[in-house]
Design a protein around this motif. Structure first.
Motif, PDB file in Angstrom:
ATOM      1  N   THR A  34      54.933  -0.365 -54.489  1.00  0.00           N
ATOM      2  CA  THR A  34      53.736  -0.479 -53.630  1.00  0.00           C
ATOM      3  C   THR A  34      52.655  -1.210 -54.417  1.00  0.00           C
ATOM      4  N   LEU A  35      52.813  -2.493 -54.415  1.00  0.00           N
ATOM      5  CA  LEU A  35      52.085  -3.403 -55.289  1.00  0.00           C
ATOM      6  C   LEU A  35      50.635  -3.609 -54.853  1.00  0.00           C
ATOM      7  N   ALA A  36      49.759  -3.796 -55.825  1.00  0.00           N
ATOM      8  CA  ALA A  36      48.389  -4.261 -55.568  1.00  0.00           C
ATOM      9  C   ALA A  36      47.863  -4.878 -56.860  1.00  0.00           C
ATOM     10  N   PHE A  62      53.817   4.696 -55.031  1.00  0.00           N
ATOM     11  CA  PHE A  62      53.322   5.939 -54.443  1.00  0.00           C
ATOM     12  C   PHE A  62      54.418   6.759 -53.771  1.00  0.00           C
TER      13      PHE A  62
END
Lengths: 263, 263, 263
Positions: free
Chosen positions: C66-68, C24
């Motif tokens: 920005t890991l998920a 992001f």
């Protein structure tokens, strides 16, 4: 009142890692503001990693600008870990009062942990203190002076320093209050200025024990850099660029010279 | 044809709140563009709050640039609420035609509510009208002139104003059509220019009853500000900065003087 | 050693579509960097569409900033499809070593597909190779020279070109190694510079068969444009702007003249 230069010098010497769980709109600008002022930003929100990330960071900044349930879980976990490890938490209640979901999440976050610093605009601080003021989206419709009582209330209730951005920034710590008269109105016409103020408060809190000193230093740095940028550009695109430049050039001496802090 | 200055003045006087459910790439630039032109942006996508947010906003902008299922739910809820409350909806079908998922979501969104304005590039408008053109990612491979028939079709089918960005912007409202000859090719080399055109169309629609007038005013404002910025910078980094500056400086008189609108 | 201008010219002639699944913080800057250098960016992460998107793209860039979990699913699907279709994959292991979740995801991604190019800073490359170095968030705490052995190891293990950004960029392909001496230290003070290096490596890999040539060309282009920008601005806000300008102005001749590549 101690001058804010020393607090800035601590940031620049320590280069603290600031862990941000923040909104999509401002992530880039916030990260650049932190890098410019001499800190090191990291953005991470997943429940799978926030605890480890906060453990290596000097401060945690939680910003609810573009809220969603999965993110709230990450915020809570990170806040719990920060408390456990004694790391300062900065809460930015973006758009408090605009929707009941934001209000509910803020209640939950404040039940999870007491922030070292709560930083918002006047509308947000008033909403957070339970005033019936209606926030217009994420922009303030009240002046920071209006919010002094609300800030005092919040500060007592949560044991937090409360920093209200506005024409004059009002910073409250229990019965103490400081006013910062720096800044320019154009700053309200650039998205992420408030969010960056919170992120920079995180850098200051990471590098300075006293949260009141940190909040004042951060507010003065933002305001002074806004004034420096405004000398170079009076329009928002260019201003934004010069604001980052000013953050990279500011030092303790210049900050002490230009900061207008009253108590 | 009425001059577009009056529509811009309405935006600047009313400072409408524009609720954006938009993509990650452009959120910052879009928010800054809205602030610069005199509107107030808010970004919120969670099903938990979109209905309340749209209720306090003057317009809803839905942009499918970085799509995911949870976001689509928020878009639908917000669109339904906007219809219920009579608030204008602007739909930006980013990358229409690039994947079947985008096409399917667009079908669902258009079944949920008829937008006041659909704004896209020529490839997107052709894809939306069911042409077999293949969109190259999110950039257009067709000219706006190619899309006139498709725009007419869409306008009739959904009762929407259809605004096609290109060297010449084509704006269709039922059997009416307007052409805006402003803008510079460099605008296609900066990400989020189209998305900002949609967001600004939201600001214009919030402040002006007539969606055709709003779409023309927004297109002219974008194009004229592009021309003003191009006089100062011919490279994309600097251009972007001066474009935001131009949005903050434009006024009704200057816009009337520089807008090139044909019917 | 072939000069890098030809590889750049291929990008500018072919205008490849680069599919990014990225973080992001940098999406906007990365997209603008790709547009400036002459490529066409698209950002798409949903499992519902990544396979179709990678099918129309020239390269896939996977960045774990920005890991998920949901994003990781999209990354894996896209990587599998890229392998199936023979499209180059660029992996940017942002913050490798900072949390165990990042390390675990990187292991999973590298089990899913062997990237054509792995591009990271020295800390990340050392962490990826299993060194016990601790990454400070997403910023490097090691020099690129420290990482030469780690890069060699990774290159052999995965059959990837490994590109390590630093004061001197180190690019390893099996037993071959190249050094790029371009760039300025200020680039570490702007967020997304590394991520943009990866995205631009994607553009080069899309337009050039040889991944080693592509990685060298991308590193040289980044470094040279950094130097050009630095001549105009020594502060990060302005530098960022001029960097995008430089990417839009660079051509094969200028790149050949300014690139400092050793083998």
């Amino acid at each position: 009142m101690e001058k804010p230069g020393k607090a800035l010098a601590s940031v620049q010497t320590q280069v603290p890692l600031v862990h941000n769980i923040t909104n999509f709109v401002v992530m880039n600008f916030t990260a650049n503001a932190l890098l410019a002022v001499g800190a090191s930003p990291v953005m991470a929100h997943a429940v799978e990693e926030v605890e480890e990330m906060v453990a290596i960071a000097g401060a945690l900044v939680v910003n609810i600008g573009t809220l969603a349930p999965q993110w709230v879980e990450g915020m809570k976990l990170a806040m719990k870990k920060a408390v456990e490890l004694g790391k300062p938490i900065i809460l930015d209640p973006v758009g408090a009062g605009a929707t009941s979901y934001r209000n509910q999440v803020l209640t939950e976050l404040l039940e999870t942990a007491s922030p070292s610093i709560i930083r918002g605009n006047a509308s947000e601080i008033l909403a957070l203190a339970g005033s019936n003021i209606k926030t217009k989206g994420v922009d303030s419709t009240a002046s920071s002076a209006d919010s002094l009582e609300a800030a005092r209330e919040l500060s007592k209730k949560y044991g937090s320093v409360v920093s209200v951005s506005g024409a004059t920034d009002v910073i409250v710590s229990g019965s103490d209050v400081a006013f910062v008269d720096n800044g320019v109105p154009l700053m309200t016409r650039i998205t992420g200025m408030g969010c960056s103020a919170s992120a920079i408060a995180g850098a200051f809190a990471a590098a300075n024990q006293d949260a009141f000193v940190a909040a004042i230093g951060a507010a003065a740095t933002m305001g002074v850099c806004g004034e420096i940028a405004y000398e170079k550009a009076q329009l928002p695109g260019s201003f934004q660029t010069f604001f980052l430049d000013a953050l990279a050039e500011i030092n303790d001496e210049k900050l002490n010279q230009l900061a207008k802090i009253r108590q």
